[in-house]
Design an enzyme around this catalytic site. Structure first.
Site, PDB file in Angstrom:
ATOM      1  N   ILE A   1      32.150  34.930  29.294  1.00 37.81           N
ATOM      2  CA  ILE A   1      32.859  35.784  28.025  1.00 37.81           C
ATOM      3  C   ILE A   1      34.089  35.724  28.130  1.00 37.81           C
ATOM      4  O   ILE A   1      34.956  35.609  29.099  1.00 37.81           O
ATOM      5  CB  ILE A   1      32.202  37.130  28.294  1.00 37.81           C
ATOM      6  CG1 ILE A   1      32.448  37.954  26.981  1.00 37.81           C
ATOM      7  CG2 ILE A   1      32.491  37.973  29.691  1.00 37.81           C
ATOM      8  CD1 ILE A   1      31.829  39.221  26.810  1.00 37.81           C
TER       9      ILE A   1
ATOM     10  N   ASP B   1      37.400  37.657  27.008  1.00 37.28           N
ATOM     11  CA  ASP B   1      37.745  39.050  26.541  1.00 37.28           C
ATOM     12  C   ASP B   1      39.318  39.092  26.129  1.00 37.28           C
ATOM     13  O   ASP B   1      39.537  38.721  24.993  1.00 37.28           O
ATOM     14  CB  ASP B   1      37.702  40.019  27.734  1.00 37.28           C
ATOM     15  CG  ASP B   1      38.007  41.448  27.497  1.00 37.28           C
ATOM     16  OD1 ASP B   1      37.906  41.802  26.317  1.00 37.28           O
ATOM     17  OD2 ASP B   1      37.755  42.328  28.429  1.00 37.28           O
TER      18      ASP B   1
ATOM     19  N   THR C   1      42.398  34.812  31.660  1.00 39.48           N
ATOM     20  CA  THR C   1      41.703  33.924  32.770  1.00 39.48           C
ATOM     21  C   THR C   1      41.661  32.419  32.308  1.00 39.48           C
ATOM     22  O   THR C   1      42.158  31.675  33.233  1.00 39.48           O
ATOM     23  CB  THR C   1      40.497  34.453  33.437  1.00 39.48           C
ATOM     24  OG1 THR C   1      40.173  35.886  33.276  1.00 39.48           O
ATOM     25  CG2 THR C   1      40.030  33.865  34.443  1.00 39.48           C
TER      26      THR C   1
ATOM     27  N   GLY D   1      41.206  36.873  27.418  1.00 39.78           N
ATOM     28  CA  GLY D   1      41.637  35.141  27.278  1.00 39.78           C
ATOM     29  C   GLY D   1      42.510  35.049  28.354  1.00 39.78           C
ATOM     30  O   GLY D   1      42.987  33.764  28.589  1.00 39.78           O
TER      31      GLY D   1
HETATM   32  P1  IMP Z   1      39.682  37.850  30.232  1.00 36.97           P
HETATM   33  O1  IMP Z   1      40.538  37.136  31.136  1.00 36.97           O
HETATM   34  O2  IMP Z   1      39.994  39.409  30.016  1.00 36.97           O
HETATM   35  O3  IMP Z   1      39.027  37.056  29.004  1.00 36.97           O
HETATM   36  O4  IMP Z   1      38.361  38.067  31.128  1.00 36.97           O
HETATM   37  C1  IMP Z   1      37.098  37.419  31.253  1.00 36.97           C
HETATM   38  C2  IMP Z   1      36.226  37.873  32.363  1.00 36.97           C
HETATM   39  O5  IMP Z   1      36.099  39.335  32.378  1.00 36.97           O
HETATM   40  C3  IMP Z   1      34.835  37.315  32.123  1.00 36.97           C
HETATM   41  O6  IMP Z   1      34.932  36.118  32.716  1.00 36.97           O
HETATM   42  C4  IMP Z   1      33.924  38.513  32.700  1.00 36.97           C
HETATM   43  O7  IMP Z   1      34.101  38.281  34.229  1.00 36.97           O
HETATM   44  C5  IMP Z   1      34.861  39.686  32.548  1.00 36.97           C
HETATM   45  N1  IMP Z   1      34.400  40.475  31.292  1.00 36.97           N
HETATM   46  C6  IMP Z   1      34.988  40.830  30.113  1.00 36.97           C
HETATM   47  N2  IMP Z   1      34.353  41.319  29.334  1.00 36.97           N
HETATM   48  C7  IMP Z   1      33.069  41.749  29.776  1.00 36.97           C
HETATM   49  C8  IMP Z   1      31.820  42.444  29.577  1.00 36.97           C
HETATM   50  O8  IMP Z   1      31.848  42.852  28.365  1.00 36.97           O
HETATM   51  N3  IMP Z   1      30.856  42.404  30.513  1.00 36.97           N
HETATM   52  C9  IMP Z   1      31.123  41.802  31.643  1.00 36.97           C
HETATM   53  N4  IMP Z   1      32.041  41.191  32.073  1.00 36.97           N
HETATM   54  C10 IMP Z   1      33.194  41.015  31.140  1.00 36.97           C
END
Ligand code: IMP
Ligand code: MG
Length: 169
Positions: free
Chosen positions: A96, A98, A102, A100
């Protein structure tokens, strides 16, 4: 309380379509499907079985550091895939998107390994990412702006085993 957001049949049908799209998109060269642990493990295992071409599978672990909860934007690879990335078509598989953050940092790190191509396949996209410079070329679903669990996604390491995706309320 849990509300089912994407049921098993809906996920399976979409994963089949993604597999077909990926099969068509990579006619030549070595394809390496690179799963981001832990969240992508179920999605990736279903996805690769729908791709009708030779490929290899590997995994990597990325950890945010600086802050344990909110994404700090600093990402390091906990271990590197043993497989060489150079010259290969790399398809990075994420559960997923979120913020972005990572993926953005990972894409920079991986592109330094000189792959032949580097693209993202994400199961879910919250479409709130402001930091994402590479959009996924393969995407399962737009996600509601809720906390989702199941089909690999966790809350404090729980619920990953659910065969459907639910929102925690
Ligand atoms: P980002 O770097 O903020 O895009 O975070 C992405 C990571 O956060 C994903 O690989 C998930 O492990 C975790 N994550 C983000 N949103 C959710 C959610 O709604 N449920 C579970 N894990 C989430
Ligand atoms: Mg997680």
């Amino acid at each position: 309380m849990r509300r089912v957001a994407f049921d098993e049949a809906t996920i399976a049908a979409r994963v089949r379509e993604l597999g077909e799209a990926i099969t068509d998109a990579y006619p030549d060269g070595k394809l390496l499907v690179l799963g981001l642990l832990k969240g992508s493990f179920i999605f990736l295992s279903d996805l690769v079985r729908q791709i009708r071409r030779p490929l290899q599978v590997d995994f990597l672990v990325a950890a945010s550091y600086g802050s344990d909860t909110a994404s700090s934007g600093n990402v390091r690879l906990l271990y590197d895939p043993e497989t060489r990335l150079e010259g290969k078509h790399i398809l990075l598989v994420e559960d997923i998107i979120d913020s972005g953050l990572t993926l953005s940092r990972l894409m920079t790190l991986l592109s330094e390994r000189q792959p032949r191509s580097l693209e993202i396949c994400a199961l879910l996209h919250k479409r709130i990412a402001t930091e994402l410079h590479h959009e996924p070329i393969f995407l399962g679903f737009d996600a509601p702006h809720e906390f989702l669990v199941g089909y690999g996604l966790d809350h404090a390491e729980n619920f990953r085993h659910l065969p459907y995706i639910a929102s925690l309320q």
